[in-house]
Motif scaffolding. Structure first.
Motif, PDB file in Angstrom:
ATOM      1  N   GLN A 433       0.827  -1.212   0.000  1.00 10.96           N
ATOM      2  CA  GLN A 433       0.000   0.000   0.000  1.00 10.96           C
ATOM      3  C   GLN A 433       0.860   1.260   0.000  1.00 10.96           C
ATOM      4  O   GLN A 433       0.581   2.232  -0.719  1.00 10.96           O
ATOM      5  N   ALA A 434       1.958   1.235   0.801  1.00  7.94           N
ATOM      6  CA  ALA A 434       2.833   2.410   0.850  1.00  7.94           C
ATOM      7  C   ALA A 434       3.495   2.656  -0.508  1.00  7.94           C
ATOM      8  O   ALA A 434       3.590   3.794  -0.976  1.00  7.94           O
ATOM      9  N   GLU A 435       3.942   1.598  -1.167  1.00 11.95           N
ATOM     10  CA  GLU A 435       4.579   1.759  -2.489  1.00 11.95           C
ATOM     11  C   GLU A 435       3.577   2.265  -3.509  1.00 11.95           C
ATOM     12  O   GLU A 435       3.889   3.107  -4.361  1.00 11.95           O
ATOM     13  N   ARG A 436       2.308   1.762  -3.451  1.00 13.67           N
ATOM     14  CA  ARG A 436       1.293   2.221  -4.406  1.00 13.67           C
ATOM     15  C   ARG A 436       0.989   3.704  -4.177  1.00 13.67           C
ATOM     16  O   ARG A 436       0.890   4.488  -5.143  1.00 13.67           O
ATOM     17  N   ALA A 438       2.988   5.907  -2.770  1.00 11.39           N
ATOM     18  CA  ALA A 438       4.177   6.695  -3.148  1.00 11.39           C
ATOM     19  C   ALA A 438       4.256   6.852  -4.662  1.00 11.39           C
ATOM     20  O   ALA A 438       4.601   7.926  -5.171  1.00 11.39           O
ATOM     21  N   LYS A 439       3.929   5.791  -5.381  1.00  9.60           N
ATOM     22  CA  LYS A 439       3.941   5.884  -6.843  1.00  9.60           C
ATOM     23  C   LYS A 439       2.931   6.897  -7.333  1.00  9.60           C
ATOM     24  O   LYS A 439       3.208   7.728  -8.207  1.00  9.60           O
ATOM     25  N   GLY A 440       1.705   6.883  -6.751  1.00  7.08           N
ATOM     26  CA  GLY A 440       0.691   7.867  -7.151  1.00  7.08           C
ATOM     27  C   GLY A 440       1.139   9.278  -6.842  1.00  7.08           C
ATOM     28  O   GLY A 440       0.915  10.212  -7.630  1.00  7.08           O
ATOM     29  N   ALA A 441       1.790   9.465  -5.664  1.00  8.17           N
ATOM     30  CA  ALA A 441       2.271  10.810  -5.300  1.00  8.17           C
ATOM     31  C   ALA A 441       3.352  11.279  -6.268  1.00  8.17           C
ATOM     32  O   ALA A 441       3.378  12.445  -6.677  1.00  8.17           O
ATOM     33  N   ARG A 442       4.262  10.355  -6.641  1.00 15.89           N
ATOM     34  CA  ARG A 442       5.326  10.735  -7.589  1.00 15.89           C
ATOM     35  C   ARG A 442       4.750  11.085  -8.945  1.00 15.89           C
ATOM     36  O   ARG A 442       5.161  12.059  -9.584  1.00 15.89           O
ATOM     37  N   GLU A 443       3.803  10.281  -9.413  1.00 19.93           N
ATOM     38  CA  GLU A 443       3.211  10.578 -10.728  1.00 19.93           C
ATOM     39  C   GLU A 443       2.484  11.922 -10.695  1.00 19.93           C
ATOM     40  O   GLU A 443       2.582  12.711 -11.647  1.00 19.93           O
ATOM     41  N   ARG A 444       1.742  12.235  -9.630  1.00 20.82           N
ATOM     42  CA  ARG A 444       1.016  13.521  -9.545  1.00 20.82           C
ATOM     43  C   ARG A 444       2.005  14.678  -9.484  1.00 20.82           C
ATOM     44  O   ARG A 444       1.817  15.708 -10.144  1.00 20.82           O
ATOM     45  N   ALA A 445       3.120  14.483  -8.725  1.00 19.54           N
ATOM     46  CA  ALA A 445       4.119  15.548  -8.645  1.00 19.54           C
ATOM     47  C   ALA A 445       4.767  15.767 -10.012  1.00 19.54           C
ATOM     48  O   ALA A 445       5.006  16.909 -10.427  1.00 19.54           O
ATOM     49  N   SER A 446       5.064  14.667 -10.755  1.00 19.27           N
ATOM     50  CA  SER A 446       5.662  14.804 -12.088  1.00 19.27           C
ATOM     51  C   SER A 446       4.711  15.500 -13.040  1.00 19.27           C
ATOM     52  O   SER A 446       5.105  16.361 -13.837  1.00 19.27           O
ATOM     53  N   ARG A 447       3.426  15.121 -12.979  1.00 19.78           N
ATOM     54  CA  ARG A 447       2.449  15.739 -13.877  1.00 19.78           C
ATOM     55  C   ARG A 447       2.319  17.236 -13.583  1.00 19.78           C
ATOM     56  O   ARG A 447       2.272  18.061 -14.493  1.00 19.78           O
ATOM     57  N   LEU A 448       2.270  17.582 -12.299  1.00 24.14           N
ATOM     58  CA  LEU A 448       2.172  19.005 -11.953  1.00 24.14           C
ATOM     59  C   LEU A 448       3.440  19.755 -12.344  1.00 24.14           C
ATOM     60  O   LEU A 448       3.381  20.917 -12.783  1.00 24.14           O
ATOM     61  N   ALA A 449       4.611  19.099 -12.248  1.00 26.93           N
ATOM     62  CA  ALA A 449       5.863  19.751 -12.639  1.00 26.93           C
ATOM     63  C   ALA A 449       5.874  20.028 -14.143  1.00 26.93           C
ATOM     64  O   ALA A 449       6.315  21.097 -14.600  1.00 26.93           O
ATOM     65  N   LEU A 450       5.378  19.029 -14.927  1.00 26.20           N
ATOM     66  CA  LEU A 450       5.334  19.240 -16.380  1.00 26.20           C
ATOM     67  C   LEU A 450       4.388  20.383 -16.727  1.00 26.20           C
ATOM     68  O   LEU A 450       4.689  21.223 -17.608  1.00 26.20           O
TER      69      LEU A 450
END
Length: 769
Positions: A433-436, A438-450
């Motif tokens: 659950q923690a890895e899932r 964390a992955k969602g948080a990283r993807e959202r941060a990357s999308r917002l950065a783009l």
């Protein structure tokens, strides 16, 4: 070695066939320079043969024959006809044959080579040639060859005369055909003369008419000159009018091209404006599409920091979950180790308990042994074993208590590990659950950065949109409607100039057409006022008729001339036919004389050939040869076989013809058969007797004798008994022929022992010999 114990240029056992071309030294030597040196004697004289075979570069063979002179020097052999053994192979061969006779006779009679051709295999012509040489019929053979050569020359002359006769016959036929073709030449001469006179009259009439028409043509030349001048002026006016009109057309075309180029420039400018507006509008729509996402980009820039913080926290939780999973793995390993340890302790405790029970049982025997308390108890083994068990029993009970304490400690460790496992059971699920998350948080941060990174692009797009709006406003409203643009002042002035030029050109064309039309009308009126032209066709027809009449006259003269020539040729052909008749009579007489001579010489050559006098001599010698052969057979083999030589053989139809066959009568079976049907050993024996009989006949009747004979492994097909009989035959041949010796090669030790002397080449080649 025995193959080279003769002066002839061959090795008989290696020759593929008899006669020239059957043997070559080049196939049996390998050194650059090879030499055969043989010293031999014949007829009381000593000779030396030296044959040199060279392979270095060009193949070459030199053969020298020397005779030992009285002063001890070797001198080249010189024959009576002047032939000298000077190193040439042909001269050497002639000298050897003059001294020793022909090679065929030598190798048939006194030199029996290994694998030589049997007499039964000779053809009729070959055996007759051999026997003719044996009987000394060289002079008859020479006369026969001369007669045959004379007949050959007569046949050649007869063929030439026959060819001449055929040529005369062809010439006679050709003359007759020419005479038939030229028949009636005199009548053709008379008719040709009449036709020539008629053609001459027709030609004179045509010449008169042609002269009259020529005079009329001369009178009409002035009128034709004026007509030609006026027609030339008309053509000049027409040509000048066409040139002027073409010039005006070119000017008009130039103005039309100017107008076309003007309209093309206007249309091009309109198209460029329309295309530019379309491009600008497309770019404007693209900019608006990009600016539609401006609110999203602004919100992303605002939430970017928070999203990165959340992603960092989620990653920290993943690290904590991974540590719990690692701890779970360690606890599981410890729990398994404690379980294994507990199992081992229980196994060892069970073994210790069994051992304690065994020791207690053994110790209990001290009460049950009958010798307990007696004098024998000191030597009783059961009591000794029981006392030993009593000493070991306390240590066994102490081991049981120790194993019980170890088991309790191991059980406590295992229960502690199990409690930790229960508390860490959800560690893997929590890690997933923690890895899932964390992955969602990283993807959202990357999308917002783009999205936040597109803020600068939004500013540039807004500036570009303002520039596009200004450029679209500068294009103008009429261009934006897609209608034809208004012409500029320069374009309007150019259009007016072009239209004025076209009107001026049209006016000039009208004036030029009126001018040239008036000039042509005046020239046509002058042409109509002239008289009609002279008819040149009548003059041409008259000239053509005159030429035809001239040709007819020439043809008549040629026909008359040919008729005269044919008449003269017919007379010459008559004289030529008479001469050919005389020559044919002479040739026929010559042919008759040559035919008579040719028949006589053919008959003489037949009489002098192998089928004539030589055949009769062979028939006379046949009984003598048979007698010598039978004497040898009787001396060494006994009376079983009797040989007869037949020179006439019977055909399938029962007729007699020239031939050669050796018939053997067998006294044991009473049958007579050809030597070719005998067995291998019998054939070898009889063939040897025949060849030695030929040698004896040669020595007795022709005076051509040899002191030595040679045999190379001729006893191979005989058994041991017949080999000894074979040796007896050899000695009989030496006795009857007066030979001094015989060299023979044999692979049979018994026959070698019967020889008078043995030449052992192996012993002679040994070192020190």
């Amino acid at each position: 070695m025995i193959d080279n114990m003769h002066p002839y240029l061959t090795m008989p056992s290696r020759a593929a066939q008899a006669g020239p071309g059957g043997f070559s030294y080049y196939d049996h030597v390998y050194l650059p320079e090879n030499e055969k040196d043989l010293i031999w004697a014949h007829g009381g004289l000593s000779y030396r043969s030296q044959v040199v075979v060279r392979l270095n570069g060009r193949r070459r063979t030199e053969a020298f024959l020397f005779e030992l002179a009285g002063d001890g020097a070797w001198k080249p052999v010189v024959l009576d006809d002047g032939t000298v053994a000077d190193g040439k192979v042909d001269g050497y061969a002639r000298c050897v044959e003059a001294i020793c006779g022909s090679a065929d006779t030598f190798f048939t009679s006194v030199f029996a080579a290994q694998g030589k051709r049997q007499l039964s295999g000779y053809r009729n012509a070959e055996i007759k040639t051999l026997l003719a040489d044996l009987l000394g019929q060289e002079e008859i053979q020479a006369l026969g060859r001369k007669a045959a050569e004379t007949a050959r020359l007569l046949r050649a002359a007869f063929a030439a005369i026959r060819q001449e006769q055929a040529g005369l016959a062809d010439e006679t036929r050709r003359v007759d055909e020419e005479r038939r073709r030229l028949a009636g030449a005199g009548e053709r001469v008379r008719l040709g003369m009449t036709a020539r006179q008629v053609a001459q009259g027709a030609l004179e009439e045509c010449r008169t008419r042609c002269a009259r028409l020529s005079a009329e043509a001369d009178q009409s030349r002035a009128t034709e000159a004026r007509r030609t001048q006026l027609q030339g002026e008309c053509r000049s006016v027409i040509r000048a009018g066409k040139q002027a009109i073409e010039a005006l057309k070119a000017q008009e075309q130039t103005e039309a091209q100017r107008l076309t180029r003007l309209e093309q420039r206007i249309a091009q400018r309109h198209a460029q404006a329309r295309n530019r507006r379309q491009v600008l509008e497309h770019q404007r729509r693209q900019c608006l599409a990009v600016l539609d996402a401006e609110a999203v980009v602004t919100r992303a820039a605002r939430l970017r920091t928070l999203a990165e913080y959340v992603a960092g926290q989620r990653l920290a939780r993943v690290d904590g979950a991974r540590q719990r999973v690692a701890q779970l793995t360690q606890v599981q390993a410890a729990e398994r180790a404690a379980a294994l340890k507990l199992v081992a302790i229980e196994r060892e405790a069970g073994q210790a308990a069994l051992k304690a029970d065994e020791l207690a049982r053994r110790f209990g025997l001290t009460e049950e042994v009958p010798c307990a308390g007696t004098d024998l108890q000191g030597c009783c083994k059961l009591l000794g074993d029981a006392r030993e068990a009593q000493a070991l029993l306390p240590s066994a009970q102490g081991a049981i208590r120790r194993f019980a304490r170890d088991r309790m400690v191991a059980q406590q460790e295992r229960e502690a590990s199990q409690r930790q496992l229960v508390s860490l059971a959800d560690a893997p699920t929590a890690l997933l659950q923690a890895e899932r998350r964390a992955k969602g948080a990283r993807e959202r941060a990357s999308r917002l950065a783009l999205l936040a990174a597109q803020a600068g692009e939004m500013h540039r797009t807004r500036a570009a949109l303002a520039e596009l709006e200004r450029e679209l406003a500068a294009i103008g409203p009429r261009d934006a409607d897609g209608q034809a643009p208004a012409e500029t002042a320069d374009e309007l002035a150019e259009r007016q100039q072009v239209e004025a030029g076209r009107r001026a050109i049209a006016c000039q064309r009208e004036q030029q057409a009126k001018h040239y039309r008036a000039t042509l009308d005046r020239l046509e009126q002058a042409l109509l006022a002239l008289p009609p032209p002279f008819d040149d066709q009548a003059l041409a027809q008259a000239q053509s008729a005159m030429a035809s009449a001239a040709q007819v006259l020439a043809a008549a003269e040629q026909a008359h001339l040919r008729a005269v020539q044919d008449a003269e040729a017919l007379s010459a052909l008559g004289r030529q036919a008479d001469a050919l008749t005389g020559r044919q009579a002479q040739v026929a007489g010559r042919m008759a004389r040559i035919e008579t001579e040719l028949g006589a010489w053919n008959l003489f050559a037949k009489c002098m050939s192998n089928d004539g006098l030589i055949a009769l001599a062979i028939d006379d010698a046949g009984p003598a040869l048979s007698g010598l052969s039978n004497d040898l057979l009787l001396a060494c083999y006994g009376p079983r076989f009797t040989v007869s030589i037949q020179t006439l053989v019977e055909t399938a139809k029962g007729d007699q013809k020239e031939g050669f066959d050796i018939i053997v009568y067998d006294g044991e079976t009473g049958e007579s058969k050809s030597i070719g049907l005998m067995s291998g050993g019998e054939k070898t024996f009889i063939e040897a007797c025949l060849t030695r009989a030929i040698a004896l006949y040669l020595a007795r009747h022709t005076g051509r004798g040899y002191s030595t004979i040679f045999t190379d492994e001729a006893d191979g097909a005989l058994d041991s008994q017949r080999k000894r009989m074979f040796m007896a035959m050899k000695r009989e041949v030496l006795r009857l022929g007066g030979y001094e010796r015989e060299f023979f090669v044999s692979q049979t030790p018994e026959l070698v022992e019967l020889a008078d002397a043995v030449i052992d080449l192996t012993a002679m080649s040994a070192p020190g010999v």
